[in-house]
Design a protein around this motif. Structure first.
Motif, short mmCIF file in Angstrom:
data_model
loop_
_atom_site.label_atom_id
_atom_site.label_comp_id
_atom_site.label_asym_id
_atom_site.label_seq_id
_atom_site.Cartn_x
_atom_site.Cartn_y
_atom_site.Cartn_z
N ASP A 83 15.25 -38.88 -3.48
CA ASP A 83 16.29 -40.07 -3.91
C ASP A 83 17.56 -39.88 -3.04
O ASP A 83 18.25 -40.96 -2.94
CB ASP A 83 16.36 -40.12 -5.36
N LEU A 84 18.00 -38.70 -3.07
CA LEU A 84 19.25 -38.42 -2.12
C LEU A 84 19.28 -39.21 -0.67
O LEU A 84 20.28 -39.65 -0.19
CB LEU A 84 19.43 -36.78 -2.12
N VAL A 85 18.02 -39.06 -0.01
CA VAL A 85 18.00 -39.62 1.33
C VAL A 85 17.64 -41.00 1.38
O VAL A 85 17.90 -41.69 2.17
CB VAL A 85 16.84 -38.74 1.93
N ALA A 86 16.65 -41.43 0.42
CA ALA A 86 15.93 -42.60 0.43
C ALA A 86 16.67 -43.79 0.77
O ALA A 86 16.50 -44.52 1.90
CB ALA A 86 15.09 -43.13 -0.71
N THR A 121 15.52 -25.38 -4.67
CA THR A 121 15.05 -25.50 -3.15
C THR A 121 13.98 -26.77 -2.81
O THR A 121 13.93 -27.25 -1.59
CB THR A 121 14.15 -24.33 -2.60
N GLY A 122 13.36 -27.02 -3.96
CA GLY A 122 12.50 -28.51 -3.92
C GLY A 122 13.56 -29.49 -3.48
O GLY A 122 12.95 -30.75 -3.05
N TYR A 123 14.69 -29.51 -3.99
CA TYR A 123 15.70 -30.67 -3.61
C TYR A 123 15.85 -30.93 -2.29
O TYR A 123 15.86 -31.96 -1.81
CB TYR A 123 16.99 -30.28 -4.31
N HIS A 124 15.90 -29.86 -1.65
CA HIS A 124 16.23 -29.87 -0.01
C HIS A 124 15.04 -30.02 0.84
O HIS A 124 14.96 -31.08 1.74
CB HIS A 124 16.85 -28.54 0.42
N VAL A 125 13.71 -29.59 0.22
CA VAL A 125 12.45 -30.10 0.83
C VAL A 125 12.27 -31.54 0.72
O VAL A 125 11.80 -31.98 1.67
CB VAL A 125 11.55 -29.03 0.31
N GLY A 126 12.36 -31.72 -0.39
CA GLY A 126 12.37 -33.46 -0.90
C GLY A 126 13.15 -34.22 0.21
O GLY A 126 12.70 -35.34 0.72
N ALA A 127 14.39 -34.07 0.26
CA ALA A 127 15.29 -34.71 1.54
C ALA A 127 14.68 -34.47 2.52
O ALA A 127 14.85 -35.54 3.21
CB ALA A 127 16.43 -33.74 1.16
N ALA A 185 11.59 -33.97 3.67
CA ALA A 185 10.47 -34.78 3.68
C ALA A 185 10.65 -36.19 3.77
O ALA A 185 9.98 -36.83 4.41
CB ALA A 185 9.57 -34.45 2.61
N THR A 186 11.57 -36.53 3.09
CA THR A 186 11.92 -38.24 3.10
C THR A 186 12.57 -38.43 4.51
O THR A 186 12.32 -39.63 4.99
CB THR A 186 12.91 -38.41 1.87
N SER A 187 13.31 -37.85 5.02
CA SER A 187 13.83 -38.15 6.19
C SER A 187 12.79 -38.15 7.24
O SER A 187 13.00 -38.98 8.09
CB SER A 187 14.79 -36.90 6.56
N LEU A 188 11.96 -37.32 7.19
CA LEU A 188 10.72 -37.38 8.25
C LEU A 188 9.84 -38.64 8.21
O LEU A 188 9.49 -39.48 8.95
CB LEU A 188 9.89 -36.32 8.08
N LEU A 189 9.74 -39.01 6.53
CA LEU A 189 8.96 -40.24 6.28
C LEU A 189 10.06 -41.56 6.91
O LEU A 189 9.47 -42.37 7.38
CB LEU A 189 8.68 -40.45 4.85
N ALA A 190 10.97 -41.44 6.57
CA ALA A 190 11.89 -42.71 7.33
C ALA A 190 11.75 -42.63 8.78
O ALA A 190 11.94 -44.00 9.24
CB ALA A 190 13.24 -42.47 6.59
N LEU A 191 11.71 -41.76 9.57
CA LEU A 191 11.61 -41.77 10.91
C LEU A 191 10.27 -42.27 10.98
O LEU A 191 9.97 -43.06 12.26
CB LEU A 191 11.73 -40.27 11.50
N ALA A 192 9.30 -42.07 10.34
CA ALA A 192 7.79 -42.54 10.74
C ALA A 192 7.60 -43.92 10.41
O ALA A 192 7.08 -44.58 11.22
CB ALA A 192 6.82 -41.59 9.78
#
Length: 406
Positions: free
Chosen positions: A31-34, A149-155, A157-164
């Motif tokens: 949600d931080l990145v979305a 650490t899940g917080y940063h991994v989620g961020a 992963a979402t950044s990579l999804l946004a690029l895709a």
């Protein structure tokens, strides 16, 4: 205080509970990145006629929802149990997130963000509370920092999804909602209840007002201020660091890479902080972390021509800045009795969320005034010092001879 506990503390971490709590916290990283990732597309396409003020309102009201959810979930979790509360929160967040692309107006878009924020804000404090109770007391700091650490991994992963997905922004929110909904049946069958809450006894034996009385009152005040300052740093830096570095004269690609590098440092810092705190004491570690954060933030006000030196300084700053605030959560789980721990952690998280709203606003004001560099780093360094001073009033321990989980 007459405190009675039914169960002794666990002697080892429950791995299934640990993984499921980690995945829950990863939702907040999503949600931080979305929204930030889709704002450029929403502006370009004028989706629902939304402009910069409308999207700023949607982003702000979302953070308000997160803060309200975090502050109010504690008594529910303490009364009815962590497991059912966490399931309900994930369900709420997932449904409203998946519905977001269907919003027909800018107002309904913002409302859905607020409602999703309510559920999301409640997830993290409940997950951290549960982790503190499925891990041995001597490993509570590590349990908190590893979970975060899940917080940063989620961020990431979402950044990579946004690029895709590029301009297909709605897929991001569908993915977040589907992930949360898919997590629910797994948690229903595999997530255990907290050891101190049984099916036959849901009511806390301590009145919830205990959170605000006696030695707990002093712990709360210090933790609230420290959490506010910590999240001000996290959100202020994550939002504006690239622009501050651009104002300092660094190239755009370098500025963006520095933000990534600081977040890599954050993951390393979380792993290191938990290990240090479990061995050296949680309060002492919080003080060291805030002090180091203040020093390195001040160092970043000096322009560095050597790229290796700059990268090292930013990386080390990330180690201390982002995990200082998480250690406050670990301190709360250490200090408070299990029966009021969820309430205490929720209040700390909820009040800290005000800092998450203030941080980008303060830094944005400096950017607009053309003073972000070097004054932004001076302000951040002062904020870290205030965080340090606030934690000095928090006791290192709250002794109760009847506590078996202490």
């Amino acid at each position: 205080m007459n405190v009675r506990f039914e169960n002794k503390a666990p002697t080892k971490v429950n791995p299934i509970a640990a993984v499921l709590c980690w995945l829950t916290v990863a939702l907040e990283g999503f949600d931080l990145v979305a929204l930030g990732a889709v704002i450029p597309t929403l502006l370009q396409t004028q989706h629902l006629g939304m402009d910069r003020p409308a999207l700023t309102f949607a982003a702000t009201i979302s953070l308000v929802g997160v803060g309200v959810g975090a502050a109010t979930v504690g008594p529910v979790a303490d009364r009815f149990g962590r497991r059912l509360t966490l399931l309900a929160c994930i369900l709420s967040f997932s449904v409203f997130t998946a519905l977001l692309p269907t919003a027909g107006t800018a107002i309904s878009f913002a409302l859905l963000r607020f409602l999703a924020g309510l559920g999301l804000g409640a997830c993290m404090p409940v997950a951290l509370t549960m982790m503190s109770e499925v891990a041995p007391p001597q490993h509570r700091a590590k349990a908190s920092t590893l979970t975060m650490t899940g917080y940063h991994v989620g961020a990431v992963a979402t950044s990579l999804l946004a690029l895709a997905v590029t301009t297909d922004w709605h897929l991001i929110f569908y993915a977040g909602g589907i992930f949360g909904l898919a997590l629910l049946p797994v948690m229903w069958f595999l997530l255990p209840e907290s050891g101190h809450v049984t099916a036959s006894e849901r009511k806390p034996r301590l009145p919830l007002s205990t959170v605000l009385r006696g030695p707990y009152a002093r712990a709360n005040i210090g933790a609230w201020v420290g959490s506010f300052m910590g999240l001000l740093l996290v959100y202020g830096l994550n939002t504006w660091l690239p622009q501050i570095m651009r104002d300092a004269g660094y190239p755009l690609t370098a500025a963006l890479n520095l933000l990534l590098l600081m977040n890599v440092g954050a993951v390393v810092g979380l792993l290191l902080a938990g290990w240090v705190a479990d061995r050296s004491g949680i309060k002492r570690s919080v003080l060291v972390w805030f002090a180091a954060a203040a020093i390195f933030l001040a160092v970043l006000s000096i322009r560095m021509a050597n790229p290796l030196l700059l990268n090292a300084a930013v990386f080390v700053t990330g180690i201390f800045v982002f995990s200082a605030q998480v250690l406050i959560y670990a301190l709360i789980t250490h200090l408070f009795a299990s029966e009021i721990r969820g309430t205490a952690l929720g209040l700390t998280s909820g009040i800290g969320r005000i800092g998450a709203i203030v941080g980008p606003a303060v830094t944005g004001t400096l950017v607009a005034a053309g003073s972000a560099y070097p004054w932004g780093f001076y302000v951040f360094a002062v904020v870290a010092v205030l965080g340090l001073l606030s934690v000095t009033v928090v006791p290192a321990n709250i002794y109760d001879p009847q506590r078996e989980d202490a």
